[in-house]
Design a protein around this motif. Structure first.
Motif, mmCIF file in Angstrom:
data_model
loop_
_atom_site.group_PDB
_atom_site.id
_atom_site.type_symbol
_atom_site.label_atom_id
_atom_site.label_comp_id
_atom_site.label_asym_id
_atom_site.label_seq_id
_atom_site.Cartn_x
_atom_site.Cartn_y
_atom_site.Cartn_z
ATOM 1 N N SER A 130 4.940 -0.300 12.364
ATOM 2 C CA SER A 130 5.196 0.635 11.263
ATOM 3 C C SER A 130 6.532 1.349 11.471
ATOM 4 N N PRO A 131 7.439 1.250 10.489
ATOM 5 C CA PRO A 131 8.721 1.950 10.634
ATOM 6 C C PRO A 131 8.581 3.465 10.620
ATOM 7 N N HIS A 132 7.581 3.993 9.877
ATOM 8 C CA HIS A 132 7.387 5.450 9.863
ATOM 9 C C HIS A 132 6.893 5.932 11.229
ATOM 10 N N VAL B 278 -2.020 -1.906 10.332
ATOM 11 C CA VAL B 278 -1.287 -1.464 9.133
ATOM 12 C C VAL B 278 -1.741 -2.332 7.972
ATOM 13 N N ALA B 279 -1.789 -1.742 6.791
ATOM 14 C CA ALA B 279 -2.103 -2.465 5.566
ATOM 15 C C ALA B 279 -3.500 -3.052 5.576
ATOM 16 N N GLY C 119 -5.473 8.044 4.591
ATOM 17 C CA GLY C 119 -5.718 6.871 5.436
ATOM 18 C C GLY C 119 -4.436 6.219 5.912
ATOM 19 N N GLN C 120 -3.370 7.023 6.069
ATOM 20 C CA GLN C 120 -2.073 6.428 6.429
ATOM 21 C C GLN C 120 -1.649 6.820 7.835
ATOM 22 N N ILE C 121 -0.792 5.983 8.389
ATOM 23 C CA ILE C 121 -0.135 6.295 9.655
ATOM 24 C C ILE C 121 1.354 6.480 9.371
ATOM 25 N N PRO C 122 2.013 7.311 10.186
ATOM 26 C CA PRO C 122 1.508 8.070 11.326
ATOM 27 C C PRO C 122 0.712 9.309 10.918
ATOM 28 N N ASP D 124 3.108 13.896 6.744
ATOM 29 C CA ASP D 124 3.518 12.544 7.076
ATOM 30 C C ASP D 124 4.539 12.554 8.218
ATOM 31 N N SER D 125 5.320 11.453 8.350
ATOM 32 C CA SER D 125 6.215 11.334 9.495
ATOM 33 C C SER D 125 7.220 12.490 9.570
ATOM 34 N N GLU E 177 10.199 2.657 2.018
ATOM 35 C CA GLU E 177 9.141 2.469 1.002
ATOM 36 C C GLU E 177 9.436 1.234 0.150
ATOM 37 N N LEU F 119 8.627 -1.834 2.145
ATOM 38 C CA LEU F 119 7.180 -2.036 2.280
ATOM 39 C C LEU F 119 6.592 -2.608 0.994
#
Ligand SMILES: N[C@@H](CCC(=O)N[C@@H](CS)C(=O)NCC(=O)O)C(=O)O
Length: 204
Positions: free
Chosen positions: A9-11, A35-36, A51-54, A66-67, A106, A109
């Protein structure tokens, strides 16, 4: 601290590079996530309804995302080292470059998601529109990179380095270095930093 994360994940990579630069990497336990995945991990969902990372869970139990917010939090733990300048003009400049790179990530992605879609025919117009934004952004970065201070490595630089490395991971065929020598040489230099080499993407 716990960081729900993935090595693709780039974030997440942005947060990890910031943590290394601030001397906080050892204080962060990584909780690996797919991821995904269609269904986020139950544990992650408890901390982040998106439900997202990071997603970072602090030692006092606060969940942060978020990041950009996570990096602000890490920065607050190490006020003596500056990834986000205090002076208003430099601060806005760094945050603007971060937002620019996050926006490009984004786009990559979404482009990657469309490319992987199997059930319906891919939409060539959608892919072309995303590729056009990618090309415009990389051309704009080539122009501004000529004036970037080689001694600087702030949150804007970290975010742009993550966007470039993600382009290498997923869109190597776009050969973004061609015709962009200033950006390529800037990236060659920053990608030698320990914080960058120690957070390499897992290409699998
Ligand atoms: N604005 C968020 C974006 C986070 C994001 O898009 N994360 C991706 C991984 S790179 C993710 O969790 N994707 C899975 C999903 O959205 O379900 C940030 O900067 O942290």
């Amino acid at each position: 601290m716990k960081l729900f994360s993935s090595r693709r994940s780039p974030h997440v990579r942005k947060v990890l590079i910031a943590a290394h630069e601030l001397g906080l990497a050892e204080d962060i336990e990584l909780v690996p996530q797919a991821v995904a995945g269609l269904t986020p991990d139950e544990e992650l969902w408890k901390h982040n309804s998106l439900g997202q990372i990071p997603t970072l869970v602090t030692d006092d139990g606060r969940a942060l995302f978020d990041s950009g917010v996570i990096v602000e939090y890490l920065q607050s733990l190490r006020p003596g080292l500056r990834l986000i300048a205090l002076g208003p003009s430099q601060r806005i400049d760094a945050l603007h470059r971060q937002a620019w790179a996050d926006g490009l990530i984004e786009i990559l992605l979404r482009w990657e998601g469309e490319r992987r879609r199997e059930l319906d025919p891919r939409q060539p117009d959608y892919i072309a529109a995303h590729r056009a934004r990618f090309l415009h952004t990389f051309d704009a970065w080539e122009t501004v990179a000529q004036a970037w201070d080689p001694a600087r490595f702030d949150i804007g630089d970290i975010a742009i380095a993550c966007a470039l490395s993600y382009a290498d991971l997923r869109f190597a065929s776009q050969a973004w270095r061609d015709g962009r020598p200033a950006l390529a040489s800037w990236f060659d230099r920053v990608s030698q930093r320990a914080s960058f080499t120690q957070t390499a993407f897992d290409p699998a």
